[in-house]
Design an enzyme around this catalytic site. Structure first.
Site, PDB file in Angstrom:
ATOM      1  N   ASP A 120     -36.606 -33.091 -31.885  1.00  0.00           N
ATOM      2  CA  ASP A 120     -35.420 -32.367 -31.425  1.00  0.00           C
ATOM      3  C   ASP A 120     -34.719 -31.710 -32.611  1.00  0.00           C
ATOM      4  OD1 ASP A 120     -34.556 -34.673 -32.652  1.00  0.00           O
ATOM      5  OD2 ASP A 120     -33.011 -35.154 -31.176  1.00  0.00           O
ATOM      6  N   ASP A 132     -29.883 -30.151 -35.183  1.00  0.00           N
ATOM      7  CA  ASP A 132     -30.391 -31.396 -34.599  1.00  0.00           C
ATOM      8  C   ASP A 132     -29.641 -31.639 -33.290  1.00  0.00           C
ATOM      9  OD1 ASP A 132     -32.026 -34.015 -35.223  1.00  0.00           O
ATOM     10  OD2 ASP A 132     -30.059 -34.655 -34.446  1.00  0.00           O
TER      11      ASP A 132
END
Length: 338
Positions: free
Chosen positions: A241, A198
């Site tokens: 993301d 992440d």
């Protein structure tokens, strides 16, 4: 009375596949189609039975016998290779001067056309062979068109399948592709490591420089992940993301930790967007399929997610392997923020 030359010219027009023999059984003349079959050899003055082997009727043993077959169907085969088969009918010439034998290829026509490169010009305009050649040409054209269509359809199918498994922005695999790979590995019983990545501070990039800058950053992140992994590994973008990396057969914790830290270090390098400098990092959590007796894709993803958030709680830009106590820590943290 028609001269021999007139007979020959007429025969060449209406029966290009013919032989004229004299009373002694020698070839006097033969049609233009047989010229192709002779491969340039001169059959003139050659004994008919030196060129053609009569297969039926079997009682025919001599030219005298052959001249008695008027109106009967004859079966021949060329003595030379490729031993083309033919059928024929004999008509005696006036005054015992010999015979006119009209030939055809019968069911061997396709072999003859292929072997001797024959065309419609090599047959009488009324010969049914011409119709067959047209049908063969039409069939060949239809088969080629069908082959080309199948190739295009196959290409379109492959492209559609590839598109269905690809993230359009980054060119990485997508969540659907990730699910497919996980199911394949679990079904085959292969060990693998699952790494959940992440990006840290990505929201600030979007908020400060806009979504175009964010897209550019994601594309650079994708390139870095591909550079840091093997061709056999799977790199998938599963969220805005968020990324999942699957390492088939790689279970060594030291190697995985080294890889994750190298990836974090690379992602901390500034990414330029025009004149702007975008800075991000990444937090990483890893789960191992060997940690479960019966690996389950959803559970492995959950474990990697738990390890990821443990890395974020520890200060971000870190890598952690899943540990059961992380579950309790996450629940405790959630209860405090509730």
């Amino acid at each position: 009375m028609m001269s021999f030359d007139d007979l020959k010219a007429l025969a060449n027009q209406i029966c290009p596949l013919h032989v004229i023999i004299n009373a002694e059984g020698k070839i006097v003349s033969f049609g233009p189609t047989l010229q192709k079959l002779s491969s340039g050899a001169s059959w003139a003055d050659q004994p008919f039975f030196d060129i053609f082997e009569l297969q039926r009727p079997r009682w025919v043993k001599s030219i005298a016998d052959l001249l008695e077959t008027t109106g009967s169907k004859l079966h021949f085969q060329l003595r030379s290779e490729p031993h083309t088969r033919m059928k024929g009918v004999l008509v005696p010439l006036p005054e015992g001067r010999g015979a006119f034998i009209n030939l055809s290829f019968g069911i061997s026509v396709l072999d003859a056309v292929r072997d001797f490169n024959l065309t419609s010009q090599d047959f009488s305009p009324t010969d049914l062979t011409i119709e067959m050649l047209y049908l063969v040409e039409a069939k060949s054209a239809a088969m080629e068109a069908s082959r080309q269509l199948n190739l295009r359809l196959q290409g379109a199918k492959i492209a559609a399948e590839e598109q269905a498994f690809t993230d359009t922005l980054t060119g990485l695999k997508n969540r659907r592709a990730m699910d497919h790979v996980l199911n394949r590995l679990i079904t085959s019983g292969r060990d693998f490591a699952l790494m959940h990545v992440d990006l840290d501070f990505f929201k600030q990039v979007n908020d400060t420089f806009g979504h175009a800058a964010g897209d550019a950053v994601l594309q650079r992140v994708a390139a870095i992940m591909v550079e840091c992994t093997r061709k056999s590994d799977t790199v998938a973008r599963v969220g805005g993301d968020e990324f999942v990396l699957i390492f088939e057969g790689l279970m060594d914790r030291d190697r995985l930790n080294e890889l994750a830290n190298r990836l974090i270090s690379r992602l901390e390098e500034p990414i330029m967007y025009g004149a702007e400098t975008c800075k991000i990092s990444a937090s990483v959590g890893t789960s191992l399929s060997s940690s479960m007796l019966a690996p389950d894709a959803a559970q492995l993803l959950h474990q990697a997610d738990v390890a990821l958030y443990a890395a974020k709680r520890a200060g971000r830009a870190q890598h952690m392997f899943y540990a059961p106590q992380q579950e309790a820590q996450m629940m405790e943290q959630d209860s405090k923020t509730a």
